[in-house]
Design a protein around this motif. Structure first.
Motif, PDB file in Angstrom:
ATOM      1  N   THR A 105       0.814  -1.213   0.000  1.00 42.84           N
ATOM      2  CA  THR A 105       0.000   0.000   0.000  1.00 42.84           C
ATOM      3  C   THR A 105       0.851   1.268   0.000  1.00 42.84           C
ATOM      4  N   ARG A 106       2.114   1.146   0.409  1.00 45.18           N
ATOM      5  CA  ARG A 106       2.968   2.329   0.516  1.00 45.18           C
ATOM      6  C   ARG A 106       4.024   2.428  -0.579  1.00 45.18           C
ATOM      7  N   HIS A 107       4.237   1.340  -1.309  1.00 43.17           N
ATOM      8  CA  HIS A 107       5.294   1.339  -2.308  1.00 43.17           C
ATOM      9  C   HIS A 107       4.795   0.743  -3.619  1.00 43.17           C
ATOM     10  N   SER A 108       5.449   1.132  -4.705  1.00 47.45           N
ATOM     11  CA  SER A 108       5.085   0.616  -6.020  1.00 47.45           C
ATOM     12  C   SER A 108       5.522  -0.836  -6.168  1.00 47.45           C
ATOM     13  N   TYR A 109       4.998  -1.466  -7.206  1.00 48.23           N
ATOM     14  CA  TYR A 109       5.375  -2.854  -7.482  1.00 48.23           C
ATOM     15  C   TYR A 109       6.883  -2.984  -7.670  1.00 48.23           C
ATOM     16  N   GLU A 110       7.474  -2.069  -8.435  1.00 47.75           N
ATOM     17  CA  GLU A 110       8.914  -2.133  -8.683  1.00 47.75           C
ATOM     18  C   GLU A 110       9.711  -2.010  -7.384  1.00 47.75           C
ATOM     19  N   ALA A 205       2.676  -0.610 -13.832  1.00 52.75           N
ATOM     20  CA  ALA A 205       1.215  -0.736 -13.810  1.00 52.75           C
ATOM     21  C   ALA A 205       0.581   0.032 -14.970  1.00 52.75           C
ATOM     22  N   GLN A 206       1.125   1.192 -15.303  1.00 53.18           N
ATOM     23  CA  GLN A 206       0.607   1.963 -16.439  1.00 53.18           C
ATOM     24  C   GLN A 206       0.792   1.198 -17.736  1.00 53.18           C
ATOM     25  N   ARG A 207       1.959   0.603 -17.913  1.00 53.57           N
ATOM     26  CA  ARG A 207       2.238  -0.137 -19.149  1.00 53.57           C
ATOM     27  C   ARG A 207       1.362  -1.382 -19.239  1.00 53.57           C
ATOM     28  N   LEU A 208       1.166  -2.058 -18.109  1.00 51.42           N
ATOM     29  CA  LEU A 208       0.350  -3.266 -18.117  1.00 51.42           C
ATOM     30  C   LEU A 208      -1.122  -2.938 -18.379  1.00 51.42           C
ATOM     31  N   TRP A 209      -1.602  -1.809 -17.866  1.00 54.01           N
ATOM     32  CA  TRP A 209      -3.010  -1.429 -18.056  1.00 54.01           C
ATOM     33  C   TRP A 209      -3.389  -1.435 -19.537  1.00 54.01           C
ATOM     34  N   SER A 210      -2.511  -0.877 -20.371  1.00 60.74           N
ATOM     35  CA  SER A 210      -2.836  -0.769 -21.793  1.00 60.74           C
ATOM     36  C   SER A 210      -2.875  -2.132 -22.475  1.00 60.74           C
ATOM     37  N   ASP A 226      -1.572  -1.397  -9.469  1.00 63.00           N
ATOM     38  CA  ASP A 226      -0.203  -1.398  -8.968  1.00 63.00           C
ATOM     39  C   ASP A 226      -0.121  -2.115  -7.619  1.00 63.00           C
ATOM     40  N   THR A 227      -1.094  -1.866  -6.755  1.00 66.10           N
ATOM     41  CA  THR A 227      -1.102  -2.521  -5.442  1.00 66.10           C
ATOM     42  C   THR A 227      -1.345  -4.019  -5.579  1.00 66.10           C
ATOM     43  N   ALA A 228      -2.214  -4.406  -6.514  1.00 72.38           N
ATOM     44  CA  ALA A 228      -2.451  -5.830  -6.751  1.00 72.38           C
ATOM     45  C   ALA A 228      -1.158  -6.528  -7.171  1.00 72.38           C
ATOM     46  N   LEU A 229      -0.386  -5.886  -8.049  1.00 68.04           N
ATOM     47  CA  LEU A 229       0.889  -6.447  -8.472  1.00 68.04           C
ATOM     48  C   LEU A 229       1.822  -6.636  -7.273  1.00 68.04           C
TER      49      LEU A 229
END
Length: 419
Positions: A105-110, A205-210, A226-229
């Protein structure tokens, strides 16, 4: 003068195979399985009969087996593997000792992936795919039939990307980390584009969305994805992760290890579960009531997808976090209501809680994604965890993930079959 220990372990005493087997509590032939796995060393005395084993070594192995709850490597018991990556306790799970739900919840997937790999946080990190690898992977994926599953596409992309990397056999930590940071964005870039919303840079997450939805992405939906990832990046020794560790134990390179994980992930009891929950959710939305849909599932002898988890007695912590974020997405309201109806209807007879597959189904169904989108999210996310486990396994003794079979067939020697 100090008293001497009269026990056999204080001397250079050697044990016969039979004696070693009795001390370990296994069959004599199983002692050699421990030798093949590098857990025992054997020695033959010149002119002697059979192998002998150091008593201290055998006793140390027996103590370790008792402590770790393991015994006969071919007994069919559950495999226990030392790991510093993920711990699951009651209704919480941890990445390297840190609450995984809070990390997600506090950090990106990467950022979570980097934490899993290195134990260090790299704020703002992003992954970049090499153009040459993307081109090779895209050409391979574009040659597949239209009905190809997303997991098959990702597996082909991983293999193709590996052929473009002449350094793939370098299993040093630095090299494998370099592979990890380029393979994941390459897998995403190789997936077919949906709609006109295209992103090949920025957060993953932006790239995967498309690749999952033809709709434009709003901030709340992107955050949920992104959080799901990040939530799905690892979950201890799931079936696909075990396959990855077996491949890494044989010193397969990272691309091949990831391919092994993708092969197992495609099973309906693993990565494909969210697709089943997605379709059920759409049926409930069409019916306007979960009752008839649940009844039909049970009548067909199928378990209700998206409910219950063998490792959590209460609610899946990944589902809890994801449902909270889905509340912030206006389009998700109908699917959320349908999911609650499914849980409430089933709970009349069985106290099952929602798991992450049902939460993923709400996300994919409410964002205009196909039923297979949850499987894609799962596979991309878990690739980071697989590489973390491969890295850990590369540091262990080679081929240790080699159990021995417990033979129960006809007793040899049997006569040759006749034509």
């Amino acid at each position: 003068m100090r008293d001497q220990d009269p026990s056999p372990t204080s001397t250079d005493r050697r044990l016969t195979t039979k004696e070693a087997a009795e001390l370990l509590g296994v069959k004599p032939e199983t002692v050699y399985a421990y030798v093949s796995r590098g857990q025992l060393s054997s020695r033959r005395t010149p002119g002697g009969r059979g192998s002998t084993f150091d008593a201290r070594e055998v006793e140390a192995l027996a103590r370790r087996n008792r402590r770790e709850g393991s015994g006969n490597p071919g007994s069919g018991g559950e495999l226990s593997v030392r790991t510093r990556i993920t711990l699951i306790e009651e209704d919480r799970y941890y990445f390297r000792g840190v609450d995984a739900a809070e990390l997600a919840t506090r950090h990106s997937y990467e950022e979570v992936a980097e934490w899993l790999w290195t134990g260090s946080m790299r704020p703002g990190t992003t992954f970049t795919a090499p153009e040459a690898a993307v081109e090779v992977a895209r050409r391979a994926v574009e040659g597949l039939p239209e009905h190809t599953s997303p997991t098959d596409r990702l597996r082909v992309a991983a293999i193709a990307a590996g052929t473009a990397d002449p350094l793939r056999f370098d299993l040093s930590e630095e090299a494998v980390l370099g592979t990890a940071r380029t393979l994941i964005p390459t897998l995403v870039a190789a997936l077919p584009q949906r709609g006109t919303y295209r992103r090949d840079e920025g957060p993953l997450a932006q790239r995967l969305w498309s690749r999952l939805s033809g709709r434009d992405a709003d901030e709340a939906s992107l955050r949920a994805l992104d959080t799901a990832l990040a939530l799905l990046v690892d979950h201890d020794l799931a079936a696909s992760t075990l396959a990855v560790r077996v491949a890494a134990s044989a010193r397969a390179h990272a691309y091949a290890a990831v391919s092994a994980g993708l092969g197992v992930l495609e099973g309906p009891l693993h990565g494909a579960s969210s697709g089943l929950a997605h379709r059920m959710l759409l049926d409930v939305l069409d019916e306007g009531d979960a009752g008839p849909v649940i009844a039909e599932e049970l009548r067909a002898g199928r378990r209700i997808p998206g409910l219950g988890h063998r490792l959590y007695t209460g609610e899946d912590p990944r589902a809890r976090v994801l449902f909270g974020l889905l509340e912030e997405i206006p389009n998700a309201a109908p699917a959320l209501a349908a999911a609650r109806d499914i849980v409430a209807t089933t709970a009349r007879h069985t106290p099952l809680h929602a798991n992450v597959d049902l939460a993923l189904a709400v996300l994919t169904a409410s964002c205009g994604m196909p039923a297979t989108a949850g499987e894609t999210v799962f596979a991309v996310a878990r690739t980071a965890g697989w590489i973390a486990h491969a890295l850990e396994e590369y540091g262990e003794r080679p081929l240790r993930m080699r159990p021995s079979g417990h033979y129960v067939g006809p007793k040899p020697p049997q006569p040759l079959p006749e034509y």
